[in-house]
Scaffold this motif. Structure first.
Motif, short mmCIF file in Angstrom:
data_model
loop_
_atom_site.label_atom_id
_atom_site.label_comp_id
_atom_site.label_asym_id
_atom_site.label_seq_id
_atom_site.Cartn_x
_atom_site.Cartn_y
_atom_site.Cartn_z
N ILE A 61 -3.51 6.30 7.33
CA ILE A 61 -4.32 5.66 6.33
C ILE A 61 -3.48 5.32 5.21
CG2 ILE A 61 -6.37 6.60 4.59
CD1 ILE A 61 -6.50 8.67 6.65
N VAL A 62 -3.97 4.07 4.83
CA VAL A 62 -3.11 3.48 3.74
C VAL A 62 -4.18 2.98 2.32
CG1 VAL A 62 -1.62 1.46 3.29
CG2 VAL A 62 -1.55 2.34 5.40
N GLU A 63 -3.77 3.26 1.33
CA GLU A 63 -4.32 2.94 0.24
C GLU A 63 -3.98 1.68 -0.30
OE1 GLU A 63 -4.75 5.67 -2.94
OE2 GLU A 63 -2.60 5.72 -3.10
N LYS A 64 -4.69 0.57 -0.61
CA LYS A 64 -4.34 -1.10 -1.06
C LYS A 64 -4.02 -0.93 -2.46
CE LYS A 64 -5.51 -5.60 -1.05
NZ LYS A 64 -6.52 -6.48 -0.50
N GLY A 112 0.93 -1.24 0.07
CA GLY A 112 -0.13 0.02 -0.01
C GLY A 112 0.76 1.10 -0.02
N ALA A 165 -5.29 2.58 -6.70
CA ALA A 165 -5.83 2.13 -5.16
C ALA A 165 -6.98 1.26 -5.55
CB ALA A 165 -6.16 3.40 -4.42
N THR A 198 -8.63 0.06 -2.45
CA THR A 198 -9.30 0.50 -1.11
C THR A 198 -8.46 1.28 -0.26
OG1 THR A 198 -8.97 -1.62 -0.16
CG2 THR A 198 -11.26 -1.41 -1.19
N SER A 199 -8.93 1.69 0.91
CA SER A 199 -8.06 2.35 1.96
C SER A 199 -8.70 1.86 3.32
CB SER A 199 -8.06 3.77 1.61
OG SER A 199 -9.15 4.30 2.04
N GLU A 200 -7.49 1.97 4.28
CA GLU A 200 -7.88 1.50 5.51
C GLU A 200 -6.78 2.25 6.40
OE1 GLU A 200 -7.88 -2.45 6.43
OE2 GLU A 200 -5.90 -3.04 5.34
#
Length: 88
Positions: A26-29, A4, A37, A39-41
């Motif tokens: 916050i990391v975007e996959k 990510g 990207a 998703t992000s989490e």
């Protein structure tokens, strides 16, 4: 695990006591083939990552072990990536 890119941080004054002193990013996959990207989490940072860096994120019980926490951690940054080589 997944690769990510750090895109931001989360600041929470009120939080579970087990999260005190922990940096939340916050990391975007990424889909590494297209560098886009998916998703992000939010992930706990265990290695001192910064905005814009590519990182390796682990999830689930591995995230809790790597972060040294016994709490509600579901994702943890465990490496800052220097380079990626993909053979086609």
């Amino acid at each position: 695990m997944y690769i990510g890119r750090v895109i931001g941080n989360v600041v929470a004054t009120t939080k579970d006591s087990s999260l005190k002193g922990k940096k939340m990013l916050i990391v975007e996959k990424l889909n590494i083939q297209s560098n886009t990207a998916e998703t992000s989490e939010v992930a706990i940072d265990t290695v001192g990552a910064g905005n814009g860096e590519y990182v390796l994120v682990t999830k689930g019980s591995s995230a809790r072990v790597s972060s040294g926490m016994d709490s509600a951690v579901d994702a943890a940054i465990v490496a800052i990536i220097d380079s990626i080589e993909i053979e086609k």
